[in-house]
Write a protein that holds these residues in place. Structure first.
Motif, PDB file in Angstrom:
ATOM      1  N   ILE A 117       0.844  -1.201   0.000  1.00 29.10           N
ATOM      2  CA  ILE A 117       0.000   0.000   0.000  1.00 29.10           C
ATOM      3  C   ILE A 117       0.877   1.247   0.000  1.00 29.10           C
ATOM      4  O   ILE A 117       0.631   2.220  -0.726  1.00 29.10           O
ATOM      5  N   ARG A 118       1.916   1.218   0.802  1.00 30.76           N
ATOM      6  CA  ARG A 118       2.833   2.356   0.880  1.00 30.76           C
ATOM      7  C   ARG A 118       3.454   2.646  -0.483  1.00 30.76           C
ATOM      8  O   ARG A 118       3.578   3.800  -0.894  1.00 30.76           O
ATOM      9  N   ARG A 119       3.837   1.603  -1.177  1.00 31.74           N
ATOM     10  CA  ARG A 119       4.426   1.782  -2.511  1.00 31.74           C
ATOM     11  C   ARG A 119       3.404   2.376  -3.483  1.00 31.74           C
ATOM     12  O   ARG A 119       3.738   3.254  -4.290  1.00 31.74           O
ATOM     13  N   ARG A 120       2.168   1.923  -3.400  1.00 34.07           N
ATOM     14  CA  ARG A 120       1.148   2.450  -4.290  1.00 34.07           C
ATOM     15  C   ARG A 120       0.847   3.921  -3.988  1.00 34.07           C
ATOM     16  O   ARG A 120       0.695   4.735  -4.898  1.00 34.07           O
ATOM     17  N   VAL A 121       0.733   4.249  -2.711  1.00 30.03           N
ATOM     18  CA  VAL A 121       0.499   5.636  -2.318  1.00 30.03           C
ATOM     19  C   VAL A 121       1.636   6.521  -2.817  1.00 30.03           C
ATOM     20  O   VAL A 121       1.417   7.606  -3.369  1.00 30.03           O
ATOM     21  N   ALA A 122       2.864   6.057  -2.613  1.00 33.54           N
ATOM     22  CA  ALA A 122       4.029   6.825  -3.036  1.00 33.54           C
ATOM     23  C   ALA A 122       4.005   7.073  -4.540  1.00 33.54           C
ATOM     24  O   ALA A 122       4.306   8.179  -5.015  1.00 33.54           O
ATOM     25  N   GLU A 123       3.620   6.058  -5.300  1.00 30.35           N
ATOM     26  CA  GLU A 123       3.575   6.202  -6.757  1.00 30.35           C
ATOM     27  C   GLU A 123       2.557   7.269  -7.168  1.00 30.35           C
ATOM     28  O   GLU A 123       2.832   8.102  -8.035  1.00 30.35           O
ATOM     29  N   VAL A 124       1.388   7.263  -6.530  1.00 30.75           N
ATOM     30  CA  VAL A 124       0.345   8.219  -6.905  1.00 30.75           C
ATOM     31  C   VAL A 124       0.732   9.639  -6.508  1.00 30.75           C
ATOM     32  O   VAL A 124       0.483  10.594  -7.253  1.00 30.75           O
ATOM     33  N   VAL A 125       1.348   9.797  -5.339  1.00 32.53           N
ATOM     34  CA  VAL A 125       1.693  11.146  -4.880  1.00 32.53           C
ATOM     35  C   VAL A 125       3.006  11.636  -5.482  1.00 32.53           C
ATOM     36  O   VAL A 125       3.348  12.809  -5.361  1.00 32.53           O
ATOM     37  N   GLY A 126       3.753  10.745  -6.132  1.00 31.95           N
ATOM     38  CA  GLY A 126       4.986  11.147  -6.782  1.00 31.95           C
ATOM     39  C   GLY A 126       6.193  11.155  -5.873  1.00 31.95           C
ATOM     40  O   GLY A 126       7.101  11.973  -6.041  1.00 31.95           O
ATOM     41  N   ALA A 127       6.240  10.243  -4.910  1.00 32.00           N
ATOM     42  CA  ALA A 127       7.362  10.137  -3.972  1.00 32.00           C
ATOM     43  C   ALA A 127       7.935   8.738  -4.050  1.00 32.00           C
ATOM     44  O   ALA A 127       7.437   7.875  -4.780  1.00 32.00           O
ATOM     45  N   SER A 128       8.983   8.493  -3.284  1.00 34.66           N
ATOM     46  CA  SER A 128       9.484   7.128  -3.132  1.00 34.66           C
ATOM     47  C   SER A 128       8.886   6.538  -1.862  1.00 34.66           C
ATOM     48  O   SER A 128       8.531   7.275  -0.929  1.00 34.66           O
ATOM     49  N   ALA A 129       8.767   5.220  -1.830  1.00 40.50           N
ATOM     50  CA  ALA A 129       8.102   4.570  -0.699  1.00 40.50           C
ATOM     51  C   ALA A 129       8.803   4.852   0.618  1.00 40.50           C
ATOM     52  O   ALA A 129       8.154   4.935   1.668  1.00 40.50           O
ATOM     53  N   ASP A 130      10.131   5.027   0.601  1.00 40.87           N
ATOM     54  CA  ASP A 130      10.838   5.272   1.861  1.00 40.87           C
ATOM     55  C   ASP A 130      10.705   6.718   2.328  1.00 40.87           C
ATOM     56  O   ASP A 130      11.305   7.101   3.331  1.00 40.87           O
ATOM     57  N   GLU A 131       9.887   7.520   1.632  1.00 42.49           N
ATOM     58  CA  GLU A 131       9.563   8.874   2.094  1.00 42.49           C
ATOM     59  C   GLU A 131       8.150   8.960   2.667  1.00 42.49           C
ATOM     60  O   GLU A 131       7.682  10.037   3.041  1.00 42.49           O
ATOM     61  N   ILE A 132       7.477   7.811   2.751  1.00 46.81           N
ATOM     62  CA  ILE A 132       6.071   7.736   3.154  1.00 46.81           C
ATOM     63  C   ILE A 132       5.931   6.916   4.434  1.00 46.81           C
ATOM     64  O   ILE A 132       6.465   5.809   4.528  1.00 46.81           O
ATOM     65  N   ALA A 133       5.201   7.455   5.408  1.00 45.38           N
ATOM     66  CA  ALA A 133       4.846   6.702   6.616  1.00 45.38           C
ATOM     67  C   ALA A 133       3.335   6.757   6.773  1.00 45.38           C
ATOM     68  O   ALA A 133       2.750   7.848   6.865  1.00 45.38           O
ATOM     69  N   LEU A 134       2.680   5.601   6.782  1.00 44.37           N
ATOM     70  CA  LEU A 134       1.233   5.543   6.931  1.00 44.37           C
ATOM     71  C   LEU A 134       0.827   5.949   8.341  1.00 44.37           C
ATOM     72  O   LEU A 134       1.507   5.617   9.321  1.00 44.37           O
ATOM     73  N   THR A 135      -0.284   6.668   8.450  1.00 46.68           N
ATOM     74  CA  THR A 135      -0.795   7.136   9.738  1.00 46.68           C
ATOM     75  C   THR A 135      -2.290   6.878   9.805  1.00 46.68           C
ATOM     76  O   THR A 135      -2.904   6.418   8.846  1.00 46.68           O
ATOM     77  N   ARG A 136      -2.876   7.246  10.941  1.00 44.55           N
ATOM     78  CA  ARG A 136      -4.326   7.091  11.105  1.00 44.55           C
ATOM     79  C   ARG A 136      -5.095   8.310  10.594  1.00 44.55           C
ATOM     80  O   ARG A 136      -6.293   8.414  10.826  1.00 44.55           O
TER      81      ARG A 136
END
Length: 446
Positions: A117-136
């Motif tokens: 999911i993190r990888r997919r979110v990163a792709e849509v927002v235009g970031a790399s997955a290691d720049e994304i932390a999922l939250t509530r």
């Protein structure tokens, strides 16, 4: 099309006499003899987003994929976004999966699925997955970045605007005790033109040279104003000021990526305009800036170089996160450009019809790029919470139109109107007619 006052009043009466939203209600299964609605809408090829925005037949098909109440017209969709039916069904399946498998799911396949999911979110927002932390949600992401930002020293200052999200303001105020900093407050001007906003921030940053951290709402939740983030980030960076961008309301409603913001720190919601279940969002930290945000409570679950160490939510309901993929599928089927065009079209339609009302103040400008779906209004002299609550109550009680009063705007409170993808042109016409038909007691200057 802009209706005359006579046409609006006639339409208001006709709509008030019938079920306002029954055509939009989605049942668990199709009526006998009728095919099921496909999971995702199919956007016709070659049709420009602006033209598609006016196609009520197409958007009726989109609306058919949402299960909404037939008891009222919901024009308060800024709190969170209703899940479309394919997402809602996926969420129910994931609730059942979690309940049936319990800790076995959490200890085995969940982490790998969350990483996907993190990888997919990163792709849509235009970031790399290691720049994304999922939250509530966006609030947890804001508190993570504001509270964890470690470059402040006693005597420094932080800054936010009157229109910024109240929970983020509280977190910035908390830094006064935690970090020993001053808190400076900016007032966004009315009318809020693009140049006036830029001038306000430039002047504020020049007047407060000790500011080291700026909170900046891409789209605020009070009036819906969209500010030129990239330009403000650049002027802040030139002065040695870091910016945390609150994009909780804009992502999924406007068409952009994180590169368009050019910010090192940003927060996003998944349960607003992306239509994921409540309890989902994420924080973004540009890779080379990770060390400037502390690990949450010295978390040791992940190594210090992993952005996930910056968020610690404990044992959480993972069903919303597992459902994010379905929400991204639906969003991708429509496309951000089509969503943005439709929401702006609905906003423009009702705003054009009420500008001639005496004392009507529209708080979000028509300037391209400075608004989306959310727009607030007030009547001259009616600025208190009680005034605007009375207007919102009247719209609901007499016309079955749900809106909400908002405070925190320096020049006075307002009523917020937020259409959604399931909103029809008739719904916003109904609002315009109702505003023309406000009783004198609600129009009267305080």
């Amino acid at each position: 099309m802009v209706l005359s006052r006579r046409e609006m009043i006639a339409r208001l009466g006709a709509l008030a006499s019938g079920p306002p939203m029954s055509a939009m209600t989605v049942r668990e299964g199709p009526p006998a003899g009728r095919p099921a609605v496909p999971e995702a809408p199919v956007v016709p090829a070659g049709v420009a987003p602006g033209r598609l925005a006016e196609d009520e037949r197409f958007w009726a098909g989109v609306a058919a994929r949402f299960r909404v109440s037939a008891e009222f017209v919901n024009l308060e969709n800024g709190y969170y976004g209703i899940m479309p039916e394919p997402v809602r069904r996926a969420y129910h399946r994931n609730v059942d999966l979690l309940n049936e498998n319990s800790s076995r799911l959490l200890r085995t396949t969940y982490k790998a699925r969350a990483d996907g999911i993190r990888r997919r979110v990163a792709e849509v927002v235009g970031a790399s997955a290691d720049e994304i932390a999922l939250t509530r949600g966006g609030t947890e992401a804001l508190q993570t970045l504001i509270g964890g930002y470690n470059r402040l020293r006693p005597g420094d200052a932080v800054m936010y605007a009157d229109l910024d999200y109240h929970s983020a303001q509280y977190a910035m105020n908390w830094l006064s005790d935690r970090r020993g900093v001053r808190v400076e407050r900016v007032v966004i001007p009315e009318p809020a033109t693009r140049q006036a906003v830029l001038d306000t921030y430039e002047r504020a940053l020049d007047e407060h040279p000790k500011v080291r951290l700026l909170l900046l709402s891409h789209m605020n939740n009070r009036t819906g104003l969209v500010v030129p983030v990239r330009e403000i980030v650049a002027m802040a960076r030139h002065r040695g000021v870091d910016v945390i961008v609150d994009a909780a309301h804009s992502w999924g409603q406007l068409h952009f990526t994180v590169d368009d913001l050019d910010a090192d720190f940003a927060v996003f919601s998944l349960h607003k305009w992306m239509g994921a279940p409540l309890g989902s969002g994420f924080a973004y930290i540009r890779k080379h800036r990770l060390a400037d945000v502390d690990a949450a409570f010295a978390d040791e679950t992940y190594p210090a170089g992993d952005i996930r160490s910056r968020v610690h939510s404990g044992t959480m309901d993972v069903a919303p996160i597992l459902t994010v993929g379905a929400a991204l599928d639906f969003h991708g089927a429509l496309g951000a450009a089509a969503k943005q065009a439709r929401l702006r079209y609905l906003r423009d339609r009702w705003v054009r019809q009420v500008r001639d009302i005496k004392g009507m103040q529209i708080l979000t400008p028509d300037e391209p790029g400075m608004y989306g779906a959310i727009t607030s209004f007030r009547l001259a002299g009616r600025t208190s919470a009680a005034d605007n609550l009375a207007i919102a109550d009247h719209l609901m009680d007499k016309h079955r139109i749900f809106t909400v009063q908002r405070g925190g705007v320096t020049a006075g409170g307002c009523v917020r109107v937020t259409p959604a993808l399931f909103t029809t042109a008739d719904h916003v016409d109904r609002l315009a007619a109702a505003l023309h038909d406000l009783p004198p007691a609600l129009r009267r200057r305080a």
